[in-house]
Design a protein around this motif. Structure first.
Motif, PDB file in Angstrom:
ATOM      1  N   GLU A 197      -8.413   1.418   3.308  1.00 39.68           N
ATOM      2  CA  GLU A 197      -9.356   0.297   3.210  1.00 39.68           C
ATOM      3  C   GLU A 197     -10.338   0.302   4.372  1.00 39.68           C
ATOM      4  OE1 GLU A 197     -11.244  -2.408   1.297  1.00 39.68           O
ATOM      5  OE2 GLU A 197      -9.325  -1.780   0.443  1.00 39.68           O
ATOM      6  N   LYS A 198      -9.904   0.747   5.532  1.00 45.43           N
ATOM      7  CA  LYS A 198     -10.769   0.775   6.709  1.00 45.43           C
ATOM      8  C   LYS A 198     -11.555   2.080   6.833  1.00 45.43           C
ATOM      9  CE  LYS A 198      -8.181  -2.501   9.587  1.00 45.43           C
ATOM     10  NZ  LYS A 198      -7.379  -2.686  10.831  1.00 45.43           N
ATOM     11  N   GLY A 199     -11.305   3.029   5.935  1.00 38.59           N
ATOM     12  CA  GLY A 199     -12.047   4.275   5.966  1.00 38.59           C
ATOM     13  C   GLY A 199     -11.494   5.327   6.897  1.00 38.59           C
ATOM     14  N   TYR A 200     -10.270   5.151   7.379  1.00 38.72           N
ATOM     15  CA  TYR A 200      -9.670   6.172   8.246  1.00 38.72           C
ATOM     16  C   TYR A 200      -9.263   7.400   7.448  1.00 38.72           C
ATOM     17  CZ  TYR A 200      -9.196   2.367  11.690  1.00 38.72           C
ATOM     18  OH  TYR A 200      -9.430   1.331  12.554  1.00 38.72           O
ATOM     19  N   ILE A 201      -8.938   7.210   6.172  1.00 42.25           N
ATOM     20  CA  ILE A 201      -8.633   8.322   5.273  1.00 42.25           C
ATOM     21  C   ILE A 201      -9.509   8.164   4.044  1.00 42.25           C
ATOM     22  CG2 ILE A 201      -6.281   8.735   6.077  1.00 42.25           C
ATOM     23  CD1 ILE A 201      -5.240   7.115   3.752  1.00 42.25           C
ATOM     24  N   THR A 202      -9.715   9.247   3.319  1.00 40.30           N
ATOM     25  CA  THR A 202     -10.622   9.222   2.172  1.00 40.30           C
ATOM     26  C   THR A 202     -10.007   8.466   0.996  1.00 40.30           C
ATOM     27  OG1 THR A 202      -9.745  11.358   1.427  1.00 40.30           O
ATOM     28  CG2 THR A 202     -11.714  11.391   2.822  1.00 40.30           C
ATOM     29  N   GLY A 203     -10.871   8.037   0.097  1.00 31.18           N
ATOM     30  CA  GLY A 203     -10.405   7.388  -1.123  1.00 31.18           C
ATOM     31  C   GLY A 203     -10.836   5.952  -1.263  1.00 31.18           C
ATOM     32  N   GLY A 204     -11.134   5.313  -0.137  1.00 30.75           N
ATOM     33  CA  GLY A 204     -11.637   3.955  -0.175  1.00 30.75           C
ATOM     34  C   GLY A 204     -10.677   2.951  -0.780  1.00 30.75           C
ATOM     35  N   THR A 205     -11.227   1.906  -1.348  1.00 33.82           N
ATOM     36  CA  THR A 205     -10.414   0.785  -1.810  1.00 33.82           C
ATOM     37  C   THR A 205      -9.545   1.146  -3.009  1.00 33.82           C
ATOM     38  OG1 THR A 205     -10.527  -1.613  -2.176  1.00 33.82           O
ATOM     39  CG2 THR A 205     -12.068  -0.235  -3.433  1.00 33.82           C
ATOM     40  N   THR A 206      -9.959   2.139  -3.804  1.00 38.12           N
ATOM     41  CA  THR A 206      -9.138   2.565  -4.943  1.00 38.12           C
ATOM     42  C   THR A 206      -7.823   3.166  -4.473  1.00 38.12           C
ATOM     43  OG1 THR A 206     -11.094   2.972  -6.301  1.00 38.12           O
ATOM     44  CG2 THR A 206      -9.050   4.035  -6.989  1.00 38.12           C
ATOM     45  N   VAL A 207      -7.904   4.067  -3.498  1.00 39.02           N
ATOM     46  CA  VAL A 207      -6.690   4.663  -2.929  1.00 39.02           C
ATOM     47  C   VAL A 207      -5.886   3.603  -2.192  1.00 39.02           C
ATOM     48  CG1 VAL A 207      -5.852   6.272  -1.166  1.00 39.02           C
ATOM     49  CG2 VAL A 207      -7.581   7.000  -2.811  1.00 39.02           C
ATOM     50  N   ALA A 208      -6.560   2.694  -1.486  1.00 45.60           N
ATOM     51  CA  ALA A 208      -5.867   1.620  -0.780  1.00 45.60           C
ATOM     52  C   ALA A 208      -5.046   0.784  -1.749  1.00 45.60           C
ATOM     53  CB  ALA A 208      -6.882   0.740  -0.054  1.00 45.60           C
ATOM     54  N   GLU A 209      -5.612   0.473  -2.904  1.00 53.87           N
ATOM     55  CA  GLU A 209      -4.884  -0.324  -3.897  1.00 53.87           C
ATOM     56  C   GLU A 209      -3.639   0.402  -4.388  1.00 53.87           C
ATOM     57  OE1 GLU A 209      -5.616  -2.799  -8.079  1.00 53.87           O
ATOM     58  OE2 GLU A 209      -7.166  -1.417  -7.343  1.00 53.87           O
ATOM     59  N   ASN A 210      -3.751   1.698  -4.587  1.00 52.64           N
ATOM     60  CA  ASN A 210      -2.584   2.465  -5.040  1.00 52.64           C
ATOM     61  C   ASN A 210      -1.463   2.420  -4.009  1.00 52.64           C
ATOM     62  OD1 ASN A 210      -3.858   3.187  -7.433  1.00 52.64           O
ATOM     63  ND2 ASN A 210      -4.682   5.099  -6.593  1.00 52.64           N
ATOM     64  N   TYR A 211      -1.812   2.635  -2.730  1.00 51.51           N
ATOM     65  CA  TYR A 211      -0.799   2.555  -1.677  1.00 51.51           C
ATOM     66  C   TYR A 211      -0.205   1.140  -1.610  1.00 51.51           C
ATOM     67  CZ  TYR A 211      -1.914   7.123   0.462  1.00 51.51           C
ATOM     68  OH  TYR A 211      -2.070   8.469   0.721  1.00 51.51           O
ATOM     69  N   TYR A 212      -1.058   0.148  -1.726  1.00 52.69           N
ATOM     70  CA  TYR A 212      -0.625  -1.256  -1.669  1.00 52.69           C
ATOM     71  C   TYR A 212       0.387  -1.558  -2.778  1.00 52.69           C
ATOM     72  CZ  TYR A 212      -1.330  -6.348  -2.449  1.00 52.69           C
ATOM     73  OH  TYR A 212      -1.167  -7.697  -2.647  1.00 52.69           O
ATOM     74  N   LYS A 213       0.074  -1.174  -3.998  1.00 53.88           N
ATOM     75  CA  LYS A 213       0.986  -1.439  -5.117  1.00 53.88           C
ATOM     76  C   LYS A 213       2.285  -0.658  -4.962  1.00 53.88           C
ATOM     77  CE  LYS A 213      -2.421  -2.702  -8.663  1.00 53.88           C
ATOM     78  NZ  LYS A 213      -3.038  -2.308  -9.960  1.00 53.88           N
ATOM     79  N   ASP A 214       2.184   0.593  -4.518  1.00 58.48           N
ATOM     80  CA  ASP A 214       3.397   1.388  -4.320  1.00 58.48           C
ATOM     81  C   ASP A 214       4.260   0.802  -3.203  1.00 58.48           C
ATOM     82  OD1 ASP A 214       2.666   3.119  -6.328  1.00 58.48           O
ATOM     83  OD2 ASP A 214       1.897   4.682  -4.988  1.00 58.48           O
ATOM     84  N   GLY A 215       3.627   0.236  -2.183  1.00 56.69           N
ATOM     85  CA  GLY A 215       4.378  -0.406  -1.113  1.00 56.69           C
ATOM     86  C   GLY A 215       5.154  -1.608  -1.604  1.00 56.69           C
ATOM     87  N   ILE A 216       4.523  -2.412  -2.446  1.00 57.49           N
ATOM     88  CA  ILE A 216       5.220  -3.575  -3.024  1.00 57.49           C
ATOM     89  C   ILE A 216       6.405  -3.116  -3.846  1.00 57.49           C
ATOM     90  CG2 ILE A 216       4.991  -5.452  -4.705  1.00 57.49           C
ATOM     91  CD1 ILE A 216       2.066  -5.739  -3.777  1.00 57.49           C
ATOM     92  N   LYS A 217       6.205  -2.103  -4.675  1.00 57.27           N
ATOM     93  CA  LYS A 217       7.298  -1.605  -5.521  1.00 57.27           C
ATOM     94  C   LYS A 217       8.444  -1.051  -4.678  1.00 57.27           C
ATOM     95  CE  LYS A 217       4.542  -0.445  -9.622  1.00 57.27           C
ATOM     96  NZ  LYS A 217       4.063   0.658 -10.506  1.00 57.27           N
ATOM     97  N   SER A 218       8.102  -0.330  -3.607  1.00 59.67           N
ATOM     98  CA  SER A 218       9.147   0.227  -2.750  1.00 59.67           C
ATOM     99  C   SER A 218       9.974  -0.879  -2.111  1.00 59.67           C
ATOM    100  CB  SER A 218       8.533   1.106  -1.666  1.00 59.67           C
ATOM    101  OG  SER A 218       9.527   1.589  -0.786  1.00 59.67           O
TER     102      SER A 218
END
Length: 487
Positions: free
Chosen positions: A341-362
């Motif tokens: 989300e902050k742009g430290y890694i590529t993918g932007g908000t779409t990738v951030a959302e995927n990590y966010y949802k996977d974190g909740i599931k974990s």
């Protein structure tokens, strides 16, 4: 800091090994030799006491600072009345003298050396985040005549942590001496590498306001074979307490008066979050009613009208459910969501959302796993959690929409839900401001959450010059003195 409940909680845990240090000279004494004790025998000595202290501190202090729980009878942490915190300090340096035997770098011992670097990094990450500048480069060298080690700057300690974790990643898996005594991963070297790299991401993100982590983070994300990280909650480094280490459930004067706070329980209720079942006990004489208590409130709460901490935490002493986890898989995913989300890694908000949802599931699946074991073993009278339903993501407080700050706040709320009984959430909240904490009406310290802890009194007496230099460099030995990473 005085922690009144350490004596009480020590009844709950029967320690296999203990360390006691009266001053820094004592901490630095090497009273065992590598020729008299096999290296594998040192690992339990190194791990158990700091791990126990980590849990005690989380339950007794940071759970209250971050408003998970509140206690009317003994609410020092709840009211921000904090001072010196000595057990975490002493246990870190006591562990270091044994770690040094594993760090000698003898040919064939690469796995031991690598694991020791990871453990050392976890210990000193916690220590520097609690105090700021601490003895690091000269610590544990009494045999070389360094009985009064200097305090290293937090900036240099962070550099050391990253260097050690990078070296650990290259060492682990290359040793020829059989690894024994591993009570965290039972000899699984790949999991140790995953922890080394996941911990490195935590360290990089922790100092991200001071040093741009982009290059190192992207390198790791682009090279998963070289830099493996947690892939599931089963990769988490967890110490599992043995049956004879849990001798009392619902300890008198502790569990029955430790309530879940209203802000925390309301977040779970408002989003219909099933994790509430493993976090809080229903109000007495109800099956699915949960009510919180005001953090640092002015009145004693009625224990018959509120939810105390779940019995899962305390009543599973006949089954190895209760764990101290050094780093959660869900935390890693939330950190990566923040990074994207902050742009430290590529993918932007779409990738951030995927990590966010996977974190909740974990987080959800880990808590369900623990609860299911307890229910299946008939150890805890609790309703099992339902299987995760993606409809949870549609709740307005959960769905990954809004401004960047609103998305970061949602990540922070999920970190909060997933990190009960972990001191990392205190460091995370201090760094990000999430979750947003509104101090209770009886807090001291001018309604400010302490940002650090005072150095142990023995340091003033036995390591006076180094202590004074550190205090001068930091700007004071006060609970409101900001350390380097948050200045």
């Amino acid at each position: 800091m005085k922690i009144k409940n350490i004596k009480k909680l020590s009844i709950i845990f029967t320690l296999l090994f203990t360390f006691s240090c009266s001053d820094f000279n004592d901490i630095n004494v090497n009273d065992i030799t590598p020729t008299s004790i096999p290296l594998g025998n040192l690992i339990p000595n190194i791990v158990i006491q700091p791990t126990l202290e980590h849990t005690i501190f989380a339950v007794d202090v940071t759970n209250k600072l971050i408003q998970y729980t509140t206690r009317f009878e003994d609410a020092e942490g709840d009211k921000y009345n904090t001072a010196a915190l000595e057990p975490m300090w002493n246990d870190t340096y006591a562990a270091l003298r044994n770690l040094n035997f594993l760090l000698e770098g003898k040919e064939g011992n690469e796995n031991y050396e690598g694991i020791a670097l990871v453990i050392k990094s976890w210990l000193f990450y916690n220590l520097t985040n609690l105090y700021g500048d601490v003895p690091y480069s000269e610590a544990g060298n009494a045999s070389s005549g360094q009985n009064l080690p200097k305090y290293d700057s937090q900036e240099s300690i962070y550099e050391g942590l990253i260097a050690d974790l990078e070296r650990a990643n290259t060492l682990i898996g290359n040793g020829t001496v059989a690894l024994t005594g591993d009570i965290i991963y039972d000899g699984d070297l790949l999991k140790w590498k995953k922890f080394a790299n996941s911990l490195k991401i935590r360290v990089l993100m922790s100092r991200s306001s001071k040093v741009d982590p982009s290059v190192k983070l992207q390198e790791m994300i682009d090279n998963p074979a070289q830099f493996p990280i947690f892939e599931a909650f089963g990769d988490q480094p967890a110490y599992k307490y043995l049956t004879d280490q849990y001798v009392v459930s619902k300890h008198e004067g502790w569990v029955g008066v430790t309530a879940i706070t209203t802000p925390f329980i309301n977040l779970l209720k408002d989003t219909n979050d099933e994790r509430i079942k493993t976090i809080a006990a229903p109000v007495p004489n109800t099956t699915n009613t949960f009510e919180g208590a005001e953090p640092a409130g002015t009145d004693a709460f009625d224990v018959n009208a509120i939810s105390v901490q779940s019995a899962l935490i305390w009543d599973s002493h006949e089954f190895p459910i209760v764990q101290t986890v050094w780093m959660m898989h869900s935390e890693l995913l939330f950190l990566l969501a923040e990074a994207a989300e902050k742009g430290y890694i590529t993918g932007g908000t779409t990738v951030a959302e995927n990590y966010y949802k996977d974190g909740i599931k974990s987080s959800y699946n880990y808590q369900k796993w623990m609860g299911d074991q307890a229910v299946a073993a008939a150890l805890v009278g609790m309703e099992p959690m339902a299987n995760f339903n993606d409809s949870y993501f549609s709740d307005p407080q959960v769905t990954y929409t809004g401004s960047r700050d609103e998305k970061l706040e949602k990540i922070g709320k999920q970190m909060w839900i997933s990190s009960l009984n972990h001191i990392e959430i205190y460091f995370y909240q201090r760094r990000t401001g999430y979750p947003v904490i509104t101090p209770g009406p009886t807090t001291v310290n001018n309604n400010k959450i302490p940002v650090r802890f005072n150095y142990p009194n023995n340091e003033k007496i036995f390591n006076t010059t180094a202590y004074n230099n550190a205090v001068s460099a930091m700007g004071g030995d006060d609970i409101n003195t900001k350390m380097w990473i948050i200045k």
